[in-house]
Structure formats: C-alpha cells, structure tokens
Design a protein around this motif. Structure first.
Motif, short mmCIF file in Angstrom:
data_model
loop_
_atom_site.label_atom_id
_atom_site.label_comp_id
_atom_site.label_asym_id
_atom_site.label_seq_id
_atom_site.Cartn_x
_atom_site.Cartn_y
_atom_site.Cartn_z
N ASP A 4 11.31 17.54 34.01
CA ASP A 4 10.89 16.54 34.71
C ASP A 4 9.44 16.87 35.37
O ASP A 4 8.74 16.33 35.56
CB ASP A 4 11.67 16.35 36.23
N ALA A 5 9.55 18.38 35.56
CA ALA A 5 8.58 18.95 35.49
C ALA A 5 7.18 18.83 34.37
O ALA A 5 6.21 18.60 34.88
CB ALA A 5 8.12 20.65 35.76
N ILE A 6 7.66 18.46 33.66
CA ILE A 6 6.99 18.19 32.42
C ILE A 6 6.48 16.68 32.02
O ILE A 6 5.14 16.53 32.63
CB ILE A 6 7.33 18.84 31.12
N SER A 7 7.26 16.24 32.79
CA SER A 7 7.10 14.39 32.35
C SER A 7 5.84 14.19 33.45
O SER A 7 5.46 13.35 33.75
CB SER A 7 7.97 13.93 31.92
N ASN A 8 6.71 14.58 34.74
CA ASN A 8 5.75 13.90 36.00
C ASN A 8 4.80 15.04 37.13
O ASN A 8 4.90 14.81 37.87
CB ASN A 8 7.07 14.05 37.35
N TYR A 9 5.43 16.26 36.33
CA TYR A 9 3.91 16.80 36.81
C TYR A 9 2.82 17.23 36.10
O TYR A 9 1.06 16.92 35.72
CB TYR A 9 3.86 18.02 37.88
N HIS A 50 21.85 22.54 24.96
CA HIS A 50 20.28 22.58 23.61
C HIS A 50 19.95 20.98 24.08
O HIS A 50 18.65 21.16 23.97
CB HIS A 50 21.22 21.99 22.39
N ASP A 51 20.23 20.13 24.90
CA ASP A 51 19.71 18.45 25.17
C ASP A 51 19.24 19.08 26.48
O ASP A 51 18.24 18.31 26.40
CB ASP A 51 20.77 17.77 25.64
N LEU A 52 18.87 20.42 26.59
CA LEU A 52 17.99 21.05 27.57
C LEU A 52 16.49 21.20 26.71
O LEU A 52 15.72 20.49 27.67
CB LEU A 52 18.33 22.57 28.46
N ASP A 110 15.58 17.62 25.84
CA ASP A 110 14.85 16.66 26.68
C ASP A 110 13.21 17.21 27.39
O ASP A 110 12.62 16.13 27.10
CB ASP A 110 15.31 16.89 28.24
N MET A 111 12.82 18.46 27.21
CA MET A 111 11.27 19.11 27.07
C MET A 111 10.61 18.74 26.73
O MET A 111 9.90 17.85 26.38
CB MET A 111 11.52 20.15 26.91
N VAL A 112 11.28 18.51 25.03
CA VAL A 112 10.17 18.27 23.58
C VAL A 112 10.04 16.12 23.93
O VAL A 112 8.88 15.71 23.95
CB VAL A 112 11.03 18.27 22.33
N ALA A 120 14.97 33.06 19.39
CA ALA A 120 15.31 32.05 17.97
C ALA A 120 14.96 30.53 17.86
O ALA A 120 14.83 30.02 16.88
CB ALA A 120 15.95 32.53 16.90
N LEU A 121 15.92 30.39 18.52
CA LEU A 121 16.35 28.61 19.29
C LEU A 121 15.49 28.48 19.20
O LEU A 121 14.94 27.55 19.27
CB LEU A 121 17.72 28.97 20.36
N LEU A 122 14.43 29.17 20.64
CA LEU A 122 13.72 28.28 21.17
C LEU A 122 12.28 27.93 20.18
O LEU A 122 11.94 27.01 19.74
CB LEU A 122 13.32 28.75 22.76
N CYS A 123 12.11 29.02 19.49
CA CYS A 123 11.01 28.58 18.38
C CYS A 123 11.43 27.89 17.70
O CYS A 123 10.30 27.47 16.52
CB CYS A 123 11.23 30.33 17.84
N SER A 124 13.06 27.94 16.95
CA SER A 124 13.17 26.58 15.77
C SER A 124 12.78 25.11 15.78
O SER A 124 12.95 24.40 15.66
CB SER A 124 14.81 27.11 15.24
N LYS A 125 13.37 25.14 17.56
CA LYS A 125 13.30 23.34 18.68
C LYS A 125 11.83 23.24 18.23
O LYS A 125 11.59 21.44 18.74
CB LYS A 125 14.53 23.59 19.16
N LEU A 126 11.33 24.13 18.78
CA LEU A 126 9.54 23.63 19.66
C LEU A 126 8.66 23.76 18.53
O LEU A 126 9.42 23.75 17.65
CB LEU A 126 9.12 24.60 20.76
N HIS A 127 7.89 23.08 18.51
CA HIS A 127 6.66 23.10 17.93
C HIS A 127 6.13 24.47 17.06
O HIS A 127 5.86 24.63 15.95
CB HIS A 127 5.17 21.88 18.37
#
Ligand SMILES: *[C@@H]1O[C@H](CO)[C@@H](O)[C@H](O)[C@H]1NC(C)=O
Ligand SMILES: *[C@@H]1O[C@H](CO)[C@@H](O)[C@H](O)[C@H]1NC(C)=O
Ligand SMILES: *[C@@H]1O[C@H](CO)[C@@H](O)[C@H](O)[C@H]1NC(C)=O
Length: 362
Positions: free
Chosen positions: A229-234, A260-262, A265-267, A299-306
C-alpha cells in the motif's frame, strides 16, 4: 570540548551555506536542471571541491570526481539503509564522499551528535545532517526523546533533490512488519516544498535561515500498514517518480518468509517503469549473522524481486569500521553505494572506485 565541537559544526555550516548560495547563483537556481547554459559539471564541481571536507583537499583528483545524473531512487528500510542514503546524498550534494576521518560528529553515526547543543542526539543528527544537505533535502523527522523508539510514532523520512544534477533520492523509514509506514508530508507536496526551500535559500541571502528543530509532533499525512500500500499509494505519487525502489528489512521482524504473497503484492504495486531491488542485510561485527532468518529471507527476496544489492562482502569488514555491533563508519557505506551505482549503470565515466580491501585490514 562541546564548545569547540560546536564551533566546528557552526563553521562547517556557514561554509556549506555560503557554497550552496554560490552554487545556486552560478547554476541559475532550482529550475536549472542540467539542460541550461553553463550548468556543466565544470562549475558545479569547482564549487563543491572547495567543500570543507579534508577528503577533498587530500585527494587532488576529487575536484574532478564525476557525479551521477538523473537518479530516481527510493529506499525503504532500516537504519543501515538510512545511513547508506545519507552517505550517497552527501556525495551527490558535494561531489565528494564524507571524510571518514571526521569522527566528531560523524555523518553516519547518530550517537556522535551527542551534546553538541543539547541532549537530543537523535533529533540533532537529523537536523544537522539535513543542514549539511541544505537546501536540497527535506527531513520529515521526529522522535520523542528520551525513551525507547515507539515504532508507530517515530517519523524519519528524507527527500533529496539536486536540480544541478537532476538527482532524486528518497528514504522512507520501514521497520519490517513491526509498525506502519507513515509520515507528515503528502507525496504530492514534496517537490513543491523542495523547490520553495531552494528559492528561499537564494532569496534570503547569507543569513542562515534554516529549518527549526522539530520538537513537536505534528499529525501524519499518510499511514500505511502494508509495504505494497505504501508503494502504490505513496511512493507512486512522488514527483519525480522513482525508477527503482530499494527495499530491506534488516533486523526488524517481518513475515516475508512465511507469506510470499506479501512479496508478490509489492511487485504488483510497483508503478510501471519501476523496478524493485532487495538490499540484503549486512553482517554484524566479527562477521556475525545478525539473525538466523536473515540469509533465507535475503535469498528469497533477491530471487523474487528484479535485482539484489548484495552486502555479503561486509562479512570481512574489520571491527574498527563498526561503531556498534551492526552499524558502520565510512567509507563502508560509500563502497556499498559505489556497488549500487555501478550495478544500475550510474557510475559516471572516469569515476575511480575505492578499493574495498582497505576495510579488511586490521
Ligand atoms: C541530559 O541527559 C542527562 C543524562 O541522560 C540527564 O540527566 C539530563 O537531565 C538531560 N538534560 C536535559 C536538558 O535534558
Ligand atoms: C499539501 O499542500 C497543500 C497546499 O499547500 C496544503 O494545504 C496541505 O496541508 C499540504 N498537506 C500536507 C499533508 O503536507
Ligand atoms: C551474495 O553474494 C554471495 C557471494 O557471491 C553469494 O554467495 C550469495 O548467495 C549472494 N546472496 C544473495 C542473497 O544472492
């Protein structure tokens, strides 16, 4: 002691403001965003190489240290991320990295601002570092002291824009999933406030009319429970819009490993043309993994984000570059930032990187 430190700080401030005024006049004010006449690196660099920092004087080459241009970054994360931000914007502002030998006070150590004027170390650090970056930074910073951090009350967001090099870098305080993301400046007001601050710096002349220290809590303009929400609304409402959002959780408790849905959702919340990068958590003093969940989370976040801003090399940083069990002195953040700039293709032509092995020597 306090008296002499105070004079040093006051002198540095006076020099900083004077140089800034010259720079604004030379560059033609806040509307000169790198396209107008004479805005060239030449003039701006001449001004900034005179910056009071000893580093500038020691290294003769620093007068030609090229600065990146056109950065559009938002960093969301913990105190280490905030210090990385400060290290980076100091360089963007002055064209020279903060001198690591300046220990009292030190840009990236809030506690070194103790007792310069009064007891409010934390507020003092926000305030003085904001002055170092004047008039290119807004500091939406407030913490009630003394007492422990109250995560949903402390405010610590910083907005940097330099019209000369067209660099925009924003830091938003995020404490994992422990508290909300919040602040007192509406996203759509940020660029206007920075512009007005730039104008005021020109109009007011040499009298250092700087922001008063923020001692009163003011109401929040925005509060979001989730990062997406902070990303899309702010974040998405900021002007100029970011092209890269850098995220990190550090030691703050977070649920990314189990939900993992968190992350998804960010992406999904990212504006078009904006990528997300995970900043891994650096090692603690003595090469310590600061919490057992950290390697897996990174490791998880590095693989899931760009992309991934990998701090694993900090495992070898010598103890003397730490001021507590996890926060560094410069030039550690400088090297992190040089990694980042190189990774995103923003290190200017001819830029000389510092060799990180200096940090591994006892
Ligand atoms: C400053 O801090 C000391 C020690 O924490 C405390 O005893 C004193 O009352 C404080 N002074 C002010 C002016 O807040
Ligand atoms: C944003 O700017 C408008 C216009 O000046 C002002 O009325 C409003 O209070 C500001 N909001 C915040 C939260 O800063
Ligand atoms: C970071 O880099 C190190 C060394 O190359 C590597 O072993 C590690 O897996 C990387 N971490 C992540 C989260 O990608």
């Amino acid at each position: 002691m306090a008296q002499s430190r105070r004079s040093v700080v006051m002198l540095a401030l006076a020099i900083a403001l004077g140089l800034r005024l010259m720079e604004w006049i030379v560059l033609g004010g806040p509307t000169g965003t790198g396209t107008g006449i004479g805005i060239g690196t030449g003039k701006a660099t001449v001004v900034s190489s005179d910056c009071s920092s000893d580093a500038a004087k020691k290294k003769t080459s620093s007068s030609s240290t090229p600065r990146p241009r056109g950065l559009r970054l938002v960093l969301m994360g913990d105190s280490l991320t905030r210090y990385s931000y400060l290290s980076l914007v100091y360089f963007l502002r002055w064209g020279t990295w903060y001198d690591p030998d300046w220990h009292t006070p030190h840009l990236v150590q809030a506690s070194s601002f103790d007792n310069i004027f009064h007891n409010q170390t934390w507020g003092e650090h926000s305030w003085q570092t904001n002055r170092m970056l004047w008039p290119n930074e807004l500091c939406d910073c407030f913490r009630k002291m003394p007492g422990a951090v109250q995560v949903n009350k402390v405010v610590n967001n910083r907005y940097f824009y330099d019209p000369a090099y067209d660099n925009s870098v924003v830091y938003l305080d995020a404490k994992g999933h422990k508290g909300t993301l919040h602040g007192r400046i509406a996203a759509q007001n940020v660029s206007r406030l920075l512009y007005q601050q730039g104008l005021a710096a020109i109009k007011l002349g040499p009298s250092p009319v700087l922001p008063p220290m923020d001692k009163l809590q003011r109401p929040f303009a925005w509060v979001h429970k989730s990062w997406s929400d902070a990303i899309s609304n702010y974040v998405a409402q900021l002007d100029p819009p970011p092209n890269l959002i850098i995220l990190n959780a550090g030691l703050w408790p977070n649920n990314f490993l189990y939900q993992h849905d968190l992350i998804d959702d960010m992406v999904r919340a990212l504006p078009s043309n904006t990528k997300a990068m995970w900043k891994t958590t650096s090692f603690g003093k003595g090469g310590k993994v600061l919490h057992k969940s950290i390697p897996e989370t990174d490791a998880l976040l590095c693989s899931k984000l760009h992309s991934c801003w990998n701090q694993s090399w900090t495992q070898h940083v010598t103890a003397k570059y730490y001021w507590d069990d996890k926060h560094f002195f410069e030039p550690v953040y400088r090297i992190m930032n040089e990694d980042l700039l190189e990774q995103i293709g923003s290190l200017p032509e001819g830029y000389q990187r510092l060799d990180r092995s200096v940090l591994f020597q006892k």
